[in-house]
Design a protein around this motif. Structure first.
Motif, PDB file in Angstrom:
ATOM      1  N   GLY A  79      35.494  58.917  45.041  1.00 48.58           N
ATOM      2  CA  GLY A  79      35.923  59.994  44.074  1.00 48.58           C
ATOM      3  C   GLY A  79      36.993  60.836  45.009  1.00 48.58           C
ATOM      4  N   SER A  80      37.723  61.743  44.238  1.00 53.07           N
ATOM      5  CA  SER A  80      38.570  62.639  44.921  1.00 53.07           C
ATOM      6  C   SER A  80      38.026  63.830  45.560  1.00 53.07           C
ATOM      7  N   PHE A  81      36.861  64.096  45.248  1.00 53.73           N
ATOM      8  CA  PHE A  81      36.062  65.164  46.123  1.00 53.73           C
ATOM      9  C   PHE A  81      34.878  64.749  46.274  1.00 53.73           C
ATOM     10  N   VAL A  82      34.274  64.745  47.521  1.00 52.47           N
ATOM     11  CA  VAL A  82      33.071  64.153  47.845  1.00 52.47           C
ATOM     12  C   VAL A  82      32.307  65.240  48.705  1.00 52.47           C
ATOM     13  N   ARG A  83      31.410  65.711  48.576  1.00 47.53           N
ATOM     14  CA  ARG A  83      30.625  66.856  49.353  1.00 47.53           C
ATOM     15  C   ARG A  83      29.823  65.889  50.427  1.00 47.53           C
ATOM     16  N   VAL A  84      30.215  66.303  51.900  1.00 49.95           N
ATOM     17  CA  VAL A  84      29.695  65.615  52.865  1.00 49.95           C
ATOM     18  C   VAL A  84      28.808  66.513  53.607  1.00 49.95           C
ATOM     19  N   GLU A  85      27.789  65.902  54.361  1.00 50.76           N
ATOM     20  CA  GLU A  85      26.652  66.639  55.084  1.00 50.76           C
ATOM     21  C   GLU A  85      26.945  67.380  55.999  1.00 50.76           C
ATOM     22  N   ARG A  86      27.906  66.503  56.942  1.00 45.89           N
ATOM     23  CA  ARG A  86      28.273  67.240  58.152  1.00 45.89           C
ATOM     24  C   ARG A  86      29.861  66.896  58.265  1.00 45.89           C
ATOM     25  N   PRO A  87      30.789  67.693  58.983  1.00 41.68           N
ATOM     26  CA  PRO A  87      32.101  67.413  59.381  1.00 41.68           C
ATOM     27  C   PRO A  87      32.300  66.273  60.104  1.00 41.68           C
ATOM     28  N   ARG A 110      40.722  63.989  48.452  1.00 41.47           N
ATOM     29  CA  ARG A 110      41.860  62.927  48.646  1.00 41.47           C
ATOM     30  C   ARG A 110      42.978  63.250  47.815  1.00 41.47           C
ATOM     31  N   VAL A 111      44.250  63.190  48.481  1.00 43.40           N
ATOM     32  CA  VAL A 111      45.441  63.677  47.768  1.00 43.40           C
ATOM     33  C   VAL A 111      46.439  62.647  47.875  1.00 43.40           C
ATOM     34  N   ARG A 112      47.475  62.141  46.944  1.00 44.71           N
ATOM     35  CA  ARG A 112      48.549  61.255  47.199  1.00 44.71           C
ATOM     36  C   ARG A 112      49.457  61.708  48.150  1.00 44.71           C
ATOM     37  N   TRP A 163      43.037  67.307  58.962  1.00 45.88           N
ATOM     38  CA  TRP A 163      43.307  66.170  58.546  1.00 45.88           C
ATOM     39  C   TRP A 163      42.070  65.229  59.078  1.00 45.88           C
ATOM     40  N   VAL A 164      41.773  64.204  58.328  1.00 42.34           N
ATOM     41  CA  VAL A 164      40.786  63.238  58.843  1.00 42.34           C
ATOM     42  C   VAL A 164      41.269  61.786  58.702  1.00 42.34           C
ATOM     43  N   GLY A 165      42.318  61.544  57.965  1.00 43.29           N
ATOM     44  CA  GLY A 165      42.628  60.156  57.613  1.00 43.29           C
ATOM     45  C   GLY A 165      43.950  59.811  56.668  1.00 43.29           C
ATOM     46  N   GLU A 166      44.465  59.033  56.553  1.00 43.94           N
ATOM     47  CA  GLU A 166      45.373  58.625  55.698  1.00 43.94           C
ATOM     48  C   GLU A 166      45.852  57.015  55.596  1.00 43.94           C
ATOM     49  N   ASP A 167      46.300  56.584  54.626  1.00 41.95           N
ATOM     50  CA  ASP A 167      46.660  55.318  54.430  1.00 41.95           C
ATOM     51  C   ASP A 167      48.110  55.156  53.797  1.00 41.95           C
ATOM     52  N   GLY A 168      48.466  54.097  53.153  1.00 46.86           N
ATOM     53  CA  GLY A 168      49.716  54.182  52.611  1.00 46.86           C
ATOM     54  C   GLY A 168      50.057  54.964  51.440  1.00 46.86           C
ATOM     55  N   LYS A 171      45.937  60.626  51.554  1.00 45.64           N
ATOM     56  CA  LYS A 171      45.682  61.471  52.618  1.00 45.64           C
ATOM     57  C   LYS A 171      44.459  62.041  52.439  1.00 45.64           C
ATOM     58  N   TRP A 172      43.535  62.106  53.312  1.00 39.26           N
ATOM     59  CA  TRP A 172      42.074  62.827  53.173  1.00 39.26           C
ATOM     60  C   TRP A 172      42.120  64.201  54.318  1.00 39.26           C
ATOM     61  N   TYR A 173      41.580  65.165  53.412  1.00 37.27           N
ATOM     62  CA  TYR A 173      41.294  66.145  54.186  1.00 37.27           C
ATOM     63  C   TYR A 173      39.981  66.805  54.043  1.00 37.27           C
ATOM     64  N   GLU A 174      39.370  67.447  55.124  1.00 35.43           N
ATOM     65  CA  GLU A 174      38.034  68.213  54.969  1.00 35.43           C
ATOM     66  C   GLU A 174      38.292  69.672  54.765  1.00 35.43           C
ATOM     67  N   VAL A 175      37.621  70.238  53.663  1.00 36.76           N
ATOM     68  CA  VAL A 175      38.014  71.485  53.377  1.00 36.76           C
ATOM     69  C   VAL A 175      36.760  72.132  53.634  1.00 36.76           C
ATOM     70  N   ILE A 176      36.624  73.349  54.508  1.00 44.99           N
ATOM     71  CA  ILE A 176      35.727  74.102  54.656  1.00 44.99           C
ATOM     72  C   ILE A 176      35.493  75.066  53.653  1.00 44.99           C
TER      73      ILE A 176
END
Length: 240
Positions: A79-87, A110-112, A163-168, A171-176
């Motif tokens: 999904g657009s927002f995923v809570r992760v256990e560790r950075p 995840r953002v366009r 920033w943690v990644g992007e494709d075409g 873009k994916w960001y990890e927010v604290i």
């Protein structure tokens, strides 16, 4: 006593040495293998975070290429927002204030991509009235990711993001995120400042590092930045 004084050499005699005596004195050799103090200071031992940061300088090559390829495949299915256990980027998270304790949450957003450029219309209108050129987005993608995450988690405050990644397309960001009402956060002297009322909804007001950078408050100071402080809206809406 007089004979002893005569037999003792004078100061001049003690200072002067013959050529043969000077050559006979052994000169200590300089060990080239032993590093000097200056070299040792420049090439000291590095910690773990240094090597993690070196890998993230170019994640599309080397050892990180295959890892990032698989990560993006998995992230597209989420999904657009995923809570992760560790950075994912521990070095970047720690530099922005992350701590592995209660009340600290990591969310991958995840953002366009794209600058919201408009399509050229085909109907009759002169170019000036088409409304295509010079109309760009006032916020960067990272700020949008932080604001959407803050809206998704209303009881938490955004500390920072990276920033943690992007494709075409995305873009994916990890927010604290921090819980300002959690007793562990309130008792931490380095994090309890976020419990103050003036940091309420700080992501929406552009008070995060990404927000200040987008408002022109980080790299622009002095001449040429007179209209960005205290804010563009406070300065008769004449900010850059």
């Amino acid at each position: 006593m007089a004979e002893k004084a005569k037999s003792a050499p004078s100061k001049k005699a003690r200072k002067v040495k013959t050529k043969s005596e000077a050559e006979s004195v052994p000169v200590p050799k300089k060990d080239d293998d032993a590093p000097s103090q200056e070299k040792k200071g420049r090439t000291g031992s590095r910690n773990m975070y240094h090597y993690v940061g070196e890998l993230w300088k170019n994640p599309s090559s080397g050892e990180m290429k295959a890892v990032m390829w698989q990560r993006l495949i998995d992230w597209r299915k989420e999904g657009s927002f995923v809570r992760v256990e560790r950075p994912t980027r521990l070095d970047r998270a720690r530099s922005m204030g992350y701590k592995a304790k209660q009340g600290v949450v990591i969310v991958r957003a995840r953002v366009r991509k794209g600058g919201l450029r408009k399509h050229r219309i085909r109907k009759g209108r002169r170019p000036k009235r088409k409304g295509i050129l010079k109309i760009t987005m006032k916020k960067n993608i990272q700020r949008i990711a932080e604001e959407r995450t803050a809206k998704r988690y209303p009881n938490l405050e955004v500390l920072a993001s990276y920033w943690v990644g992007e494709d075409g397309k995305n873009k994916w960001y990890e927010v604290i995120l921090l819980d300002p009402n959690h007793p562990v956060i309130r008792s931490d002297p380095k994090l309890n400042w976020i419990a103050s009322g003036k940091h309420y909804h700080r992501a929406e007001r552009g008070l995060t590092p990404a927000g200040k950078r987008g408002r022109g408050l980080v790299r622009t100071r002095g001449r040429g930045a007179e209209k960005v402080r205290p804010s563009a809206r406070a300065h008769n809406r004449k900010g850059s």
